[in-house]
Write a protein that holds these residues in place. Structure first.
Motif, PDB file in Angstrom:
ATOM      1  N   ARG A  49       0.572  -1.075  -0.459  1.00  0.00           N
ATOM      2  CA  ARG A  49       0.155  -0.785   0.112  1.00  0.00           C
ATOM      3  C   ARG A  49       0.818   1.360   0.166  1.00  0.00           C
ATOM      4  O   ARG A  49       0.538   2.223  -0.459  1.00  0.00           O
ATOM      5  N   LEU A  50       2.330   0.929  -0.020  1.00  0.00           N
ATOM      6  CA  LEU A  50       3.286   2.174   0.501  1.00  0.00           C
ATOM      7  C   LEU A  50       3.308   3.003  -0.961  1.00  0.00           C
ATOM      8  O   LEU A  50       3.784   3.830  -1.364  1.00  0.00           O
ATOM      9  N   LEU A  51       3.131   2.181  -2.285  1.00  0.00           N
ATOM     10  CA  LEU A  51       2.837   2.059  -3.461  1.00  0.00           C
ATOM     11  C   LEU A  51       2.180   3.073  -4.149  1.00  0.00           C
ATOM     12  O   LEU A  51       2.060   4.191  -5.379  1.00  0.00           O
ATOM     13  N   LEU A  52       0.698   3.165  -3.334  1.00  0.00           N
ATOM     14  CA  LEU A  52      -0.536   3.941  -3.820  1.00  0.00           C
ATOM     15  C   LEU A  52       0.608   4.869  -4.138  1.00  0.00           C
ATOM     16  O   LEU A  52      -0.260   6.080  -4.987  1.00  0.00           O
TER      17      LEU A  52
ATOM     18  N   VAL B  29      -1.209  14.665  -1.713  1.00  0.00           N
ATOM     19  CA  VAL B  29      -1.671  12.921  -1.960  1.00  0.00           C
ATOM     20  C   VAL B  29       0.115  13.122  -1.643  1.00  0.00           C
ATOM     21  O   VAL B  29       0.064  11.648  -1.150  1.00  0.00           O
ATOM     22  N   VAL B  30       1.093  13.842  -1.762  1.00  0.00           N
ATOM     23  CA  VAL B  30       2.537  13.615  -0.890  1.00  0.00           C
ATOM     24  C   VAL B  30       1.938  13.583   0.689  1.00  0.00           C
ATOM     25  O   VAL B  30       3.046  12.384   0.875  1.00  0.00           O
TER      26      VAL B  30
ATOM     27  N   ILE C 243       2.263   5.821  -7.292  1.00  0.00           N
ATOM     28  CA  ILE C 243       0.945   5.133  -8.529  1.00  0.00           C
ATOM     29  C   ILE C 243      -0.048   6.378  -8.494  1.00  0.00           C
ATOM     30  O   ILE C 243       0.544   7.174  -9.682  1.00  0.00           O
ATOM     31  N   GLY C 244      -0.410   6.836  -7.403  1.00  0.00           N
ATOM     32  CA  GLY C 244      -1.335   7.940  -7.391  1.00  0.00           C
ATOM     33  C   GLY C 244      -0.460   9.776  -8.108  1.00  0.00           C
ATOM     34  O   GLY C 244      -0.839   9.561  -8.365  1.00  0.00           O
ATOM     35  N   LEU C 245       0.431   9.940  -7.103  1.00  0.00           N
ATOM     36  CA  LEU C 245       1.048  11.014  -8.172  1.00  0.00           C
ATOM     37  C   LEU C 245       1.483  11.182  -9.485  1.00  0.00           C
ATOM     38  O   LEU C 245       1.554  12.173  -9.919  1.00  0.00           O
ATOM     39  N   VAL C 246       2.289   9.652 -10.027  1.00  0.00           N
ATOM     40  CA  VAL C 246       2.298   9.771 -11.251  1.00  0.00           C
ATOM     41  C   VAL C 246       0.713   9.950 -12.004  1.00  0.00           C
ATOM     42  O   VAL C 246       1.314  10.273 -13.458  1.00  0.00           O
ATOM     43  N   GLY C 247      -0.022   9.255 -11.936  1.00  0.00           N
ATOM     44  CA  GLY C 247      -1.376   9.111 -12.315  1.00  0.00           C
ATOM     45  C   GLY C 247      -1.214  10.799 -12.219  1.00  0.00           C
ATOM     46  O   GLY C 247      -2.100  11.409 -13.269  1.00  0.00           O
TER      47      GLY C 247
END
Length: 138
Positions: A84-87, A120-121, A90-94
């Motif tokens: 879940r730490l990658l979410l 998000v950050v 991934i959201g930031l990149v999106g």
């Protein structure tokens, strides 16, 4: 038990197959490589291992040799990453991809994206600020 342990061969009067004979020869090779057997002894024991019919005949070959040390298992990582730490990343990149596409398509800078990026950050930074609810240890 390791595969070079004579106890793997089974009960004393049971007939052995090619796999057990090769296993015994491999174990003798390890003892030879460790310097416990000289060349003549090694040749004699490997010949007897391939001629063996029962587990008794294989076990006798290891009577004066030490048991192999157990193979150390690699330590399991104490701290595993939570997927879940990658979410947040991934959201930031999106969000960045969306903002870039929006700017390219409309030539308008979407200022509403900056507060969204901030949250998000901020959400992705674990341990920042107070955490409510019970804390998990470990």
């Amino acid at each position: 038990m390791t595969d070079s342990s004579p106890a793997v061969f089974g009960p004393p009067a049971v007939r052995v197959g090619t796999a057990e004979r090769e296993q015994a020869a491999e174990a003798l090779g390890k003892h030879f490589a460790a310097g416990r057997l000289d060349l003549d002894e090694y040749d004699d024991r490997v010949g007897r291992a391939y001629a063996a019919k029962t587990t008794d005949e294989l076990t006798v070959l290891f009577a004066d040799l030490p048991q192999p040390a157990p193979v150390p298992t690699p330590a399991v990582a104490q701290h595993r990453r939570d997927p879940r730490l990658l979410l947040p990343a991934i959201g930031l990149v999106g969000v960045l991809a969306f903002a870039t596409a929006f700017v390219i398509a409309t030539h308008i800078v979407p200022f509403f994206i900056f507060p969204l990026l901030f949250f998000v950050v901020l959400r992705g930074r674990r341990g920042f600020g107070h955490q409510y609810g019970p804390r998990r240890l470990g």
